[in-house]
Design a protein around this motif. Structure first.
Motif, PDB file in Angstrom:
ATOM      1  N   THR A 143      39.023  42.915  41.749  1.00  0.00           N
ATOM      2  CA  THR A 143      39.318  44.184  41.098  1.00  0.00           C
ATOM      3  C   THR A 143      39.044  43.969  39.608  1.00  0.00           C
TER       4      THR A 143
ATOM      5  N   ALA B 153      41.181  44.263  37.367  1.00  0.00           N
ATOM      6  CA  ALA B 153      42.337  43.501  36.880  1.00  0.00           C
ATOM      7  C   ALA B 153      42.213  42.016  37.206  1.00  0.00           C
ATOM      8  N   SER B 154      41.801  41.676  38.415  1.00  0.00           N
ATOM      9  CA  SER B 154      41.733  40.249  38.757  1.00  0.00           C
ATOM     10  C   SER B 154      40.604  39.567  37.989  1.00  0.00           C
TER      11      SER B 154
ATOM     12  N   PHE C 281      49.442  44.455  33.718  1.00  0.00           N
ATOM     13  CA  PHE C 281      49.732  45.076  35.010  1.00  0.00           C
ATOM     14  C   PHE C 281      51.147  44.694  35.436  1.00  0.00           C
ATOM     15  N   TYR C 282      51.683  45.382  36.431  1.00  0.00           N
ATOM     16  CA  TYR C 282      52.985  44.968  36.968  1.00  0.00           C
ATOM     17  C   TYR C 282      52.945  44.779  38.481  1.00  0.00           C
ATOM     18  N   CYS C 283      52.463  45.812  39.213  1.00  0.00           N
ATOM     19  CA  CYS C 283      52.616  45.745  40.680  1.00  0.00           C
ATOM     20  C   CYS C 283      51.365  45.233  41.391  1.00  0.00           C
ATOM     21  N   ALA C 284      50.199  45.439  40.768  1.00  0.00           N
ATOM     22  CA  ALA C 284      48.906  44.973  41.314  1.00  0.00           C
ATOM     23  C   ALA C 284      48.504  45.640  42.627  1.00  0.00           C
ATOM     24  N   ILE C 285      49.236  46.673  43.068  1.00  0.00           N
ATOM     25  CA  ILE C 285      48.824  47.352  44.302  1.00  0.00           C
ATOM     26  C   ILE C 285      48.783  48.873  44.135  1.00  0.00           C
ATOM     27  N   GLY C 286      48.611  49.336  42.899  1.00  0.00           N
ATOM     28  CA  GLY C 286      48.349  50.760  42.709  1.00  0.00           C
ATOM     29  C   GLY C 286      49.555  51.672  42.644  1.00  0.00           C
TER      30      GLY C 286
ATOM     31  N   CYS D  16      43.995  47.722  38.867  1.00  0.00           N
ATOM     32  CA  CYS D  16      44.424  46.780  39.909  1.00  0.00           C
ATOM     33  C   CYS D  16      43.890  47.167  41.277  1.00  0.00           C
ATOM     34  N   THR D  17      43.423  48.416  41.414  1.00  0.00           N
ATOM     35  CA  THR D  17      42.889  48.839  42.718  1.00  0.00           C
ATOM     36  C   THR D  17      41.446  49.311  42.607  1.00  0.00           C
TER      37      THR D  17
ATOM     38  N   TYR E 139      37.627  48.248  42.269  1.00  0.00           N
ATOM     39  CA  TYR E 139      36.808  47.049  42.426  1.00  0.00           C
ATOM     40  C   TYR E 139      35.793  46.919  41.293  1.00  0.00           C
TER      41      TYR E 139
END
Lengths: 360, 123
Positions: free
Chosen positions: B36, B38-39, B61-66, B84-85, B87
């Motif tokens: 992503t 973020a990554s 970021f905090y949750c990394a899953i949107g 974070c979501t 790509y």
């Protein structure tokens, strides 16, 4: 307008099982998942699951979605899957609106199963907005899905199962875990997980809290302190800990927005993680034709989410007059599996919560 | 590019996928296919993704899953992108977001606003 018997919202463990079950019973199913992949948060669970064989016990979470997909292959002519698709709204006339990879779509299902899961809770403390303060699940995603280390030295806050498991997985990824801090006087997670990280030399500090984070544009240290039985810091016990990541693992909240919008009766049940929909034993909410399964119904382990998913899928199909002759047997079996998963002292919290969320 | 990548792991195998080039605030960076935004930034050691529109305090970021919206950035001129979501794609232009987002920004970088999305109806 897309029409289908059952729409399942969310392709995590509950939604995957619900889709399969409804399709096996003969329903046409549309499974809607907002990400590009199915499996929800299973895709980062590198640990082996507990429970019984029916809930894929001793299989690693990351391997479960493909096992469920194998079962789906038997009914794949009845299951349509939309990934990269976000449900935007549930409307009074039964229409669901969806953003499907940038395109606006409308669906009219006969039944809806909401399996949207949960989000990580947060904590209030000074400087809690600094980069480097991440949800434990977020760190797990970065490591186990993308192969990226979150930092060098991690302080974990919360000794429930997620905090303990992610601490161990940080060690597996070569990251140092300075300590696990837990406000309660006892460790909330399973002893088997706690023992693993203790054997690796990570201290679990119960009756301790995080007072503050410090740093400029990122975490450089944290101040922790021992607390008394009124949760007040004990004078003289505070100390600064050097770390570049603080992981917050203080529980999950159900992702209930769609249920609120649909007008389901909701109740605040702390044992289940926050506001949850009232539901009957068939997992149907107070809005007829809307069913629930998994963490959105109350925070539990993925094993319970999968069993609930299967139950909700069968019930939604049964309400349409679909099913098989052994339906009653299977329903009884699923309820028994849930009872077993919720048995004993560790299930006490869930059991007391479900009493408050249940309706006849 | 691979500063923060996990080299060896007892359970998981991370194959080195194709390299993708992108820019972060004008600075050339590389990520990998499957990242992503973020990554990829994280692998490059970037953890400040934005700044609060008023206080200018750093945001990551905090949750990394949107779910949490803490990782919003300007991507290819579009504000409030959940990095974070999203790509990573070859040639992406990723920028720190320091305001609440501006629909007109996309025009400022010479791209027409895409209003066709959202207008279509039945499938």
């Amino acid at each position: 307008m897309y029409e289908t018997d059952v729409v399942v919202i969310g392709g995590g463990p509950a939604g995957l099982m619900a889709s399969n079950a409804a399709a096996e019973a003969g329903a046409s199913v549309l499974l809607i998942e907002r990400f590009a992949h199915l499996g929800g948060q299973l895709i980062k669970q590198t640990h082996k699951f507990f429970g019984s064989e029916k809930q894929y016990a001793s299989v690693r979470g990351i391997d479960i979605p493909s096992r469920i997909a194998e079962e789906r292959a038997l009914v794949e002519d009845r299951v349509t899957i939309w990934t990269r698709s976000t449900v935007l709204g549930l409307f009074e006339d039964g229409v669901i609106t969806v953003d499907r990879d940038g395109k606006y779509c409308k669906i009219r299902p006969s039944r809806i199963i909401v399996a949207t899961g949960a989000s990580e809770k947060f904590l209030t403390f000074p400087n809690n907005d600094l980069p480097g303060i991440y949800g434990a699940g977020a760190v797990q995603t970065m490591m186990n899905v993308y192969g990226v280390c979150p930092g060098r030295r991690v302080l974990m806050v919360g000794a429930g199962n997620i905090g303990l498991i992610v601490s161990y997985q940080l060690l597996q990824a070569g990251v140092e875990v300075v300590a696990v801090v837990e406000g309660l006087p006892n460790i909330g997670g399973y002893a088997v997980h706690a023992s693993k990280i203790r054997r690796a030399g990570v201290p679990i500090l119960t009756s301790h809290t995080l007072l503050r984070a410090d740093g400029v544009d990122g975490v450089e240290s944290a101040v922790i302190a021992q607390i008394d039985n009124r949760w007040q810091p004990i004078p003289g016990s505070s100390k600064s800990v050097s770390c570049d990541v603080i992981c917050i693992s203080v529980g999950l909240s159900p992702l209930t927005e769609l249920l609120w919008q649909a007008g389901c009766d909701m109740r605040y049940v702390p044992q289940l993680g926050g506001y949850v929909p009232l539901r009957n034993e068939r997992l149907e909410t107070t809005v007829p034709e809307i069913y629930i399964a998994g963490d959105v119904a109350g925070i539990e382990e993925a094993s319970a989410a999968m069993v609930e998913g299967r139950l909700a899928g069968l019930e939604a199909a049964a309400s349409l007059g679909l099913g098989f002759t052994t339906l009653d047997d299977e329903r009884a079996d699923l309820c028994q599996q849930l009872d077993e998963l919720r048995a004993g002292p560790s299930g006490e919290k869930i059991r007391s919560g479900l009493v408050k969320a249940g309706i006849a | 590019m691979d500063d923060q990548r996990i080299e060896s792991h007892p359970i998981l195998q991370f194959e080195k996928s194709a390299v993708l080039s992108f820019t972060f605030d004008g600075q050339p960076m590389q990520g990998r296919e499957g990242d992503t935004v973020a990554s990829a930034l994280f692998a490059n050691g970037v953890q400040v993704f934005g700044r609060h529109f008023k206080t200018k305090r750093a945001r990551g970021f905090y949750c990394a899953i949107g779910n949490c919206s803490s990782c919003l950035m300007v991507v290819n001129g579009k504000s409030n992108v959940r990095t974070c979501t999203t790509y990573l794609e070859e040639g992406m232009v990723v920028e720190t977001q320091e305001d609440r987002g501006n629909l007109l920004r996309k025009r400022q970088v010479g791209q027409a606003l895409d209003v066709s999305k959202g207008a279509s109806d039945d499938v």
